[in-house]
Design a protein around this motif. Structure first.
Motif, PDB file in Angstrom:
ATOM      1  N   SER A  30       0.587  -1.085   0.162  1.00 54.75           N
ATOM      2  CA  SER A  30       0.270  -0.354  -0.038  1.00 54.75           C
ATOM      3  C   SER A  30       1.134   0.951   0.070  1.00 54.75           C
ATOM      4  CB  SER A  30      -1.107  -0.487   1.186  1.00 54.75           C
ATOM      5  OG  SER A  30       0.122   0.156   2.359  1.00 54.75           O
ATOM      6  N   ASP A  31       0.062   2.356  -0.029  1.00 56.92           N
ATOM      7  CA  ASP A  31       1.055   3.669  -0.052  1.00 56.92           C
ATOM      8  C   ASP A  31       1.737   3.671   1.215  1.00 56.92           C
ATOM      9  OD1 ASP A  31       0.051   4.330  -3.097  1.00 56.92           O
ATOM     10  OD2 ASP A  31      -0.921   5.885  -2.838  1.00 56.92           O
ATOM     11  N   HIS A  32       1.173   3.781   1.997  1.00 59.33           N
ATOM     12  CA  HIS A  32       1.068   3.525   3.628  1.00 59.33           C
ATOM     13  C   HIS A  32       2.745   2.611   3.857  1.00 59.33           C
ATOM     14  CE1 HIS A  32       0.488   4.298   7.745  1.00 59.33           C
ATOM     15  NE2 HIS A  32       0.681   2.450   7.806  1.00 59.33           N
ATOM     16  N   SER A  64       5.289   4.268   2.365  1.00 58.93           N
ATOM     17  CA  SER A  64       5.860   5.100   3.112  1.00 58.93           C
ATOM     18  C   SER A  64       6.594   5.177   4.214  1.00 58.93           C
ATOM     19  CB  SER A  64       4.729   6.250   3.491  1.00 58.93           C
ATOM     20  OG  SER A  64       5.012   7.776   4.441  1.00 58.93           O
ATOM     21  N   TYR A  98       8.911   8.544  -1.782  1.00 61.31           N
ATOM     22  CA  TYR A  98       9.354   7.459  -2.476  1.00 61.31           C
ATOM     23  C   TYR A  98       9.171   8.217  -4.384  1.00 61.31           C
ATOM     24  CZ  TYR A  98       8.320   3.239  -5.727  1.00 61.31           C
ATOM     25  OH  TYR A  98       9.033   2.856  -6.501  1.00 61.31           O
TER      26      TYR A  98
END
Length: 326
Positions: A137-139, A142, A164
């Motif tokens: 996921s983007d989380h 990150s 990123y």
């Protein structure tokens, strides 16, 4: 435990403050095999940069002692991942890594590039190529970015990318500008591929090498002047990795963590190892190996704790001369 419980735990954590814990889950529970492959390719890519491949070739460490260098790298990075950057094996491994790096004249641009490979290649392996049993996921991306930003800061790297996307753009532009053939880089590449083949039974060694070549992108094949893999081999390797991902998705979650020192391919220390004594100690090295060259107030207080010539200001590794010195 259900298949997505670890994913749900990750999303209850803060991507920056809890980046170490998130990386521990991703690397030891969710994707231990994939992360190992992705980081292996990340390090392998650096050989195609002449300043990096040339240095590694001249030291003879990655050609004459390939197994030990593989083991040392895996253990040092794995200890930081497993134990974090606080007192103990994690900080000791960070210290040992910085001592080794300070033994050579390595430019900040090369440091930033290597750091970018650690950030980008796991995301490309799992998401872009589709080899993960689920997408990051983007989380999670990150958190990976924050973890390596923290590591880069403790290494004294300057001008570290903030996102990123910035790491990705740095990696791509650096490779476009710097990838080139060198005899030393090719020798390091050959030695690394030769080592990888030994991780498989002898009867499939030839297939394992062809499979390894098939997952290298064209820029690496060109930089090392290898014969390009056939379209059939590339397609077969891609399908095999995607099929594996589908199988893993249907498996139970790994409840017990799998750490680097549990890897049977690490063979140099059957009786155990002392973090302070692994790695390289070039002859005539001016660094005092019983002190800590890592200089950072967050870790060591206001003066950086850098007695004996450490980098108390956190301004980065002090350049020495070339590979014969430290």
């Amino acid at each position: 435990m259900k298949r997505f419980d670890f994913r749900d735990e990750i999303h209850r954590l803060d991507a920056e403050a809890d980046c170490v814990r998130i990386m521990q889950i991703l690397n030891s529970h969710e994707f231990p095999w994939d992360m190992g492959r992705a980081l292996g390719i990340a390090l392998y890519r650096t050989y195609a940069v002449p300043s990096i491949g040339g240095l590694l070739g001249r030291t003879n460490e990655f050609t004459g002692s390939t197994q030990k260098r593989y083991d040392d790298t895996a253990l040092i990075l794995g200890n930081m991942m497993r134990h974090g950057f606080g007192p103990g094996k994690g900080r000791d491994s960070l210290r040992r890594m910085n001592q080794m790096h300070r033994s050579y004249d390595i430019g900040n641009d090369d440091y930033r590039y290597v750091l970018s490979t650690f950030v980008v290649m796991p995301v490309r392996w799992l998401n872009d190529h589709g080899y993960g049993w689920r997408r990051l996921s983007d989380h999670e991306v990150s958190a990976i970015t924050h973890y390596y930003r923290r590591l880069g800061k403790y290494m004294g790297i300057k001008d570290i990318p903030g996102t990123y996307e910035e790491f990705r753009d740095l990696l791509d532009s650096y490779e476009r500008e710097h990838f080139a053939y060198t005899d030393a880089g090719r020798a390091v590449s050959d030695s690394t591929l030769d080592l990888m083949v030994t991780f498989y039974p002898p009867r499939v060694a030839g297939l394992a090498r062809r499979f390894s070549m098939a997952i290298l992108d064209d820029s690496l094949i060109e930089a090392f002047r290898y014969e390009p893999p056939s379209r059939a081999w590339r397609r077969s390797a891609d399908l095999a990795l995607k099929l594996r991902a589908k199988v893993v998705r249907r498996m139970r979650p790994r409840e017990e963590p799998l750490w680097a020192d549990m890897n049977p391919n690490i063979r140099s220390y059957p009786e155990g190892y002392d973090v302070d004594r692994i790695g390289t100690f070039p002859a005539g090295c001016p660094v005092a190996h019983d002190v800590d060259p890592v200089g950072h107030a967050e870790l060591y207080g206001g003066d950086g704790g850098a007695a004996g010539g450490g980098t108390a200001s956190g301004q980065g590794p002090a350049p020495a001369s070339a590979e014969g010195r430290a």
